[in-house]
Every structure is written in structure tokens, then in C-alpha cells.
Write a protein that holds these residues in place. Structure first.
Motif, PDB file in Angstrom:
ATOM      1  N   PHE A  12      71.301  41.477  42.126  1.00  0.00           N
ATOM      2  CA  PHE A  12      71.652  40.382  41.235  1.00  0.00           C
ATOM      3  C   PHE A  12      73.026  40.640  40.641  1.00  0.00           C
TER       4      PHE A  12
ATOM      5  N   ALA B 102      74.741  38.348  46.520  1.00  0.00           N
ATOM      6  CA  ALA B 102      74.642  37.922  45.114  1.00  0.00           C
ATOM      7  C   ALA B 102      76.027  37.712  44.492  1.00  0.00           C
TER       8      ALA B 102
ATOM      9  N   ALA C  77      73.513  35.092  39.927  1.00  0.00           N
ATOM     10  CA  ALA C  77      72.918  34.933  41.258  1.00  0.00           C
ATOM     11  C   ALA C  77      71.964  36.083  41.515  1.00  0.00           C
ATOM     12  N   ALA C  78      70.877  35.767  42.233  1.00  0.00           N
ATOM     13  CA  ALA C  78      69.923  36.808  42.592  1.00  0.00           C
ATOM     14  C   ALA C  78      69.562  36.664  44.060  1.00  0.00           C
ATOM     15  N   CYS C  79      69.376  37.796  44.715  1.00  0.00           N
ATOM     16  CA  CYS C  79      69.018  37.804  46.141  1.00  0.00           C
ATOM     17  C   CYS C  79      67.756  38.642  46.331  1.00  0.00           C
TER      18      CYS C  79
ATOM     19  N   THR D 145      68.710  33.738  48.309  1.00  0.00           N
ATOM     20  CA  THR D 145      69.620  33.842  47.167  1.00  0.00           C
ATOM     21  C   THR D 145      69.627  32.554  46.364  1.00  0.00           C
TER      22      THR D 145
END
Ligand code: AMP
Ligand code: GLY
Length: 421
Positions: free
Chosen positions: A231, A295, A328-330, A385
Motif C-alpha cells: 500500500f 500501489a 492505493a492498495a494492492c 489494486t
């Protein structure tokens, strides 16, 4: 303009996706790419480390600029070869790539130039290394010198475990030539964070901070992997810490390399342990992180390609980048058994539904097309994502998208970003 991206994982999908989003006019190619990348770039069927064929193809197709994803072609001197033929390339040259390709080189450079890292000794002789292990306490960290796809490190809790790993590396040859030398280093405590910069050797553009989740299971249990999710931003890399990393680590490292006659151009990934005595280097990578890139790049606004070109030409000071304030998060979806042995060829469903969700991008890492089906083809299969106002929203959206996707044996961490929520 014709651009070739080299590699075929989630990182390269994110790189191609960002370039395609920013520049509808660029003719984008990716070697070897993957089925997801095909939606944004034309695939070229050449392996990422087949330098002679990549060079021949690039000359024949009049490629203007190349971006190298993985470390192996960098360590093999791809950038040097391309530049001899006057094709600009984003990535570290062969000498600079030693920072990742030889842990002994990296540690000795840091020691010589007083760059904060753990105490260590390096060995080329098994008996001497083994004897040294008798004299140190535990936990103790043993690292194979060369590239070992993230598996060449053992944080040993006992002497027995340490000797066993040393045996595997130096006597049994588990990592081949990468195990001809080892670094034995003091274990550090603290939070880990990844700090990436783009540089032309002197000028530096820091990328947004990110945090990776290296262990395979929730609550950081189980063995290390290439990364199960990431993230960005991370509250752990405060502006103050970033400044400290730049002044105490990044600039001194670039200066040390220059003093050794090496110009570092490309992306420098600093793996950090944030200890009570300040940030210390765990490792350097000479490439974008995977999955950190998945991310980071959704948050980069404009000038990504310009930044890479300018870095490769020594003109980075003319470029500015800005960041989307959102997070952003993956979440990485992995095959059953990963990071150990895993099966391939499992049919994947639901990607379309997930990718259609607002704020969501699904990056392919290990997928293949089999007849008209999309199947698994690697340990890390997909990186789902999402963007959101904050990490909580981004993570929530990523997990909602994950629910749409299925393949036999699929597993993933359920706690991406949880430690900062
Ligand atoms: P590396 O590939 O060198 O980053 O090592 C992989 C992982 O091993 C790191 O992300 C850390 O979790 C752990 N590690 C490496 N070096 C150390 C150290 N000196 N002390 C504690 N943990 C370490
Ligand atoms: N995610 C860790 C790495 O790229 O090495």
C-alpha cells in the motif's frame, strides 16, 4: 515514439498501464509481457534476459526507449549493451546493478562510506563462515551473495538453523553461483519500509513511500515471498524520515558509487529497517519493487515516461512529478503452495467483473492464455489494486474486487494495510 518494456510480471503490467494511460500516442511493446499486458501493449515473444535477441529486435523495430523491469537483465548488462547501440534505456548499468546482484559488494560499499546498515562479515570460504557462526549470538541473518529470487536470506533463530542454511547455500549449492559467498549480519529490529527514488546519478526524485507484506500469511507468519501485497503512502515513512533517508543513505550511496567510478541511473529501491537508532539499509534493489509498483504508479500523476527518459539521459533535474493524494492498495492473489511448490494451469474467472469496478485495476503477474481460457502460470497470479481517499477505503475496495475473482487453490493475505488502520 516506440517504447519497449522488458519483463512480464505485475510490475511490468503496472508500468505499461501507466504509460498507456498517460500517452495514447506511444507505441508500446512488452517482452515477453503477459495476457493482461496485451490489453495495453503489443507482446514480443522474447525472454526478459535474452539480451542479444532483445537488442536485435529493438534495432530492427527502431525502438526509441526501453524500460527494464527485472533485476536479472540489469545484472547481465542489458543497459550497457543497448547504450552501445544508442538506444536509451531506463535501468541500472551492469556495474551499478551489483548493488543488488552482490550483497557483499553492497555491504562493503556501505561499510566503506559509512552508510547506515547492520554489522556484518562476508565469507567466500565455508569453513571460515561456519566457524564464525559459532562465535555469534542469535538471531543472526545469513544472505547468499548473489541473486536468489528473494529466497537467499535466512533470519535464523537458532545456531542449528543458521548452520543448516549456511550448508544449503555454500555446500549444497542450493542457489548455484549466488551462494559462492555469503554475508552474515546482525539482526535488526523495527518496522520495515520501502523507499524508492528515480535518479540520474546525481539528481533524485523520491517516489511515494510504500509498504510491502513479505510473509505469506496474515500477521506476518510463514515464509518470505516476493511480496503478498502493498500500500501507498505509508505513515511510517514520515517526511522527516524520508529526509533522513535521502541525506544519510541515498545521496551518500550515489556519491560512493561515483567515487568508485559508477554512475547510477534508474530506480534505486532502498529496503529499510526503521530502528530506534534511525533508518538502516536491509538491502538495495536496482529496480522497481513488485508489488510496490502496483500501489505507487496509480498515484503518480503525469510525467512517468518523461521522468524515466530524463533519468537515463542525465537530465532528471528538468522533470517534476506530482502525486495523487489518495491512497492505493494492492492485494496479491497467489497459487496454492506458493512460495513453495505450486501447480499451474488453473482456470481464472471473474477478472472482468473485478476490473470493471470503479477505482480498481487488476494487474496480471503469473497468467497465461490456454486456448480461449485464462489460466494461472506463476506463484503470484494477480495484483488487485484500488485507489481510495485513505488506506482503509483503498484496501476495502481492493478486497471487494478480490471477491469477484476465483481460481482453484487461490490464497491471499486478508490483512493488507491492517497494521496502519
Ligand atoms: P533482503 O532480501 O536482504 O531484504 O531480506 C529479506 C527479508 O529478510 C527482509 O525484508 C527482512 O524481513 C529480513 N531481513 C533481512 N536482513 C535483516 C536483518 N539484518 N535483520 C532482520 N531482518 C532482516
Ligand atoms: N517486493 C519486494 C521486492 O520487489 O523486492
Amino acid at each position: 515514439m516506440k517504447v519497449l518494456v522488458i519483463g512480464g510480471g505485475g510490475r511490468e503490467h503496472a508500468i505499461c498501464w501507466r504509460i498507456a494511460q498517460d500517452h495514447g500516442d506511444v507505441q508500446l511493446y512488452c517482452a515477453p509481457g503477459n495476457p493482461g499486458i496485451r490489453e495495453v501493449a503489443e507482446r514480443v515473444d522474447i525472454a526478459a534476459d535474452d539480451i542479444p535477441r532483445l537488442l536485435k529486435w529493438s534495432k530492427e523495430n527502431r525502438i526509441h526507449f526501453a524500460v527494464v523491469g527485472p533485476e536479472v537483465p540489469l545484472a547481465k548488462g542489458l543497459v550497457d549493451r543497448f547504450q552501445q547501440e544508442e538506444i536509451f534505456c531506463f535501468g541500472a548499468n551492469k556495474k551499478a546493478a551489483q548493488l543488488e546482484a552482490s550483497k557483499v559488494f553492497a555491504k562493503e560499499l556501505m561499510r566503506s562510506y559509512h552508510i547506515p546498515t547492520s554489522h556484518f562479515e562476508s565469507f567466500r570460504d565455508y569453513k571460515k563462515a561456519s566457524k564464525y557462526l559459532e562465535t555469534v549470538g542469535t538471531p543472526i541473518v545469513i544472505k547468499a551473495d548473489g541473486l536468489a529470487a528473494g529466497k537467499g536470506v535466512c533470519v535464523a533463530q537458532t545456531k542449528k538453523e543458521a548452520q543448516f542454511f549456511l550448508d544449503q547455500v555454500m555446500e549444497k549449492g542450493t542457489f548455484g553461483d549466488a551462494g559462492k559467498a555469503v554475508v552474515i549480519e546482525e539482526a535488526l529490529w523495527g518496522d520495515e519500509a520501502s523507499f524508492l527514488v528515480v535518479t540520474d546519478g546525481e539528481y533524485v526524485i523520491p517516489l511515494a513511500g510504500a509498504q510491502d507484506h513479505k510473509r505469506v500469511f496474515d500477521r506476518d507468519e510463514g515464509p518470505n515471498t516476493g511480496g503478498m501485497g502493498a500500500f501507498s503512502p505509508t505513515p511510517k515513512l514520515t517526511a522527516e524520515i524520508q529526509e533522513e533517508v535521502l541525506t544519510r543513505i541515498v545521496y551518500p550511496t550515489l556519491g560512493a558509487l561515483r567515487a568508485e567510478g559508477i554512475t547510477y541511473r534508474g530506480v534505486l529501491y532502498v529496503g529499510l529497517m526503521l530502528t530506534v537508532k534511525g533508518p538502516k539499509v536491509l538491502e538495495f534493489n536496482v529496480r522497481f519493487g513488485d508489488p510496490e509498483t502496483q500501489a505507487i504508479l496509480p498515484r503518480l500523476q503525469g510525467n512517468f515516461l518523461e521522468m524515466m527518459e530524463a533519468a537515463s539521459k542525465g537530465e532528471l533535474s528538468r522533470v517534476e512529478v506530482s502525486w495523487d493524494p489518495r491512497a492505493a492498495a494492492c492485494v496479491v492473489l497467489a497459487s496454492k503452495g506458493y512460495p513453495g511448490h505450486f501447480e499451474k494451469g488453473k482456470e481464472i474467472s471473474g477478472i472482468d467483473k473485478a476490473a470493471k469496478m470503479p477505482y480498481v485495476s487488476v494487474f496480471h503477474a503469473g497468467t497465461a492464455q490456454k486456448d480461449d481460457k485464462l489460466v494461472t502460470a506463476g506463484g503470484r497470479v494477480l495484483g488487485v489494486t484500488a485507489l481510495g481517499e485513505d488506506i482503509r477505503t483503498a484496501v476495502g475496495r481492493a478486497y471487494q474486487a478480490v471477491e469477484k475473482i476465483k481460481f482453484e487453490g487461490m490464497h491471499y493475505r486478508k490483512d493488507i494495510g491492517r497494521e496502519v488502520l
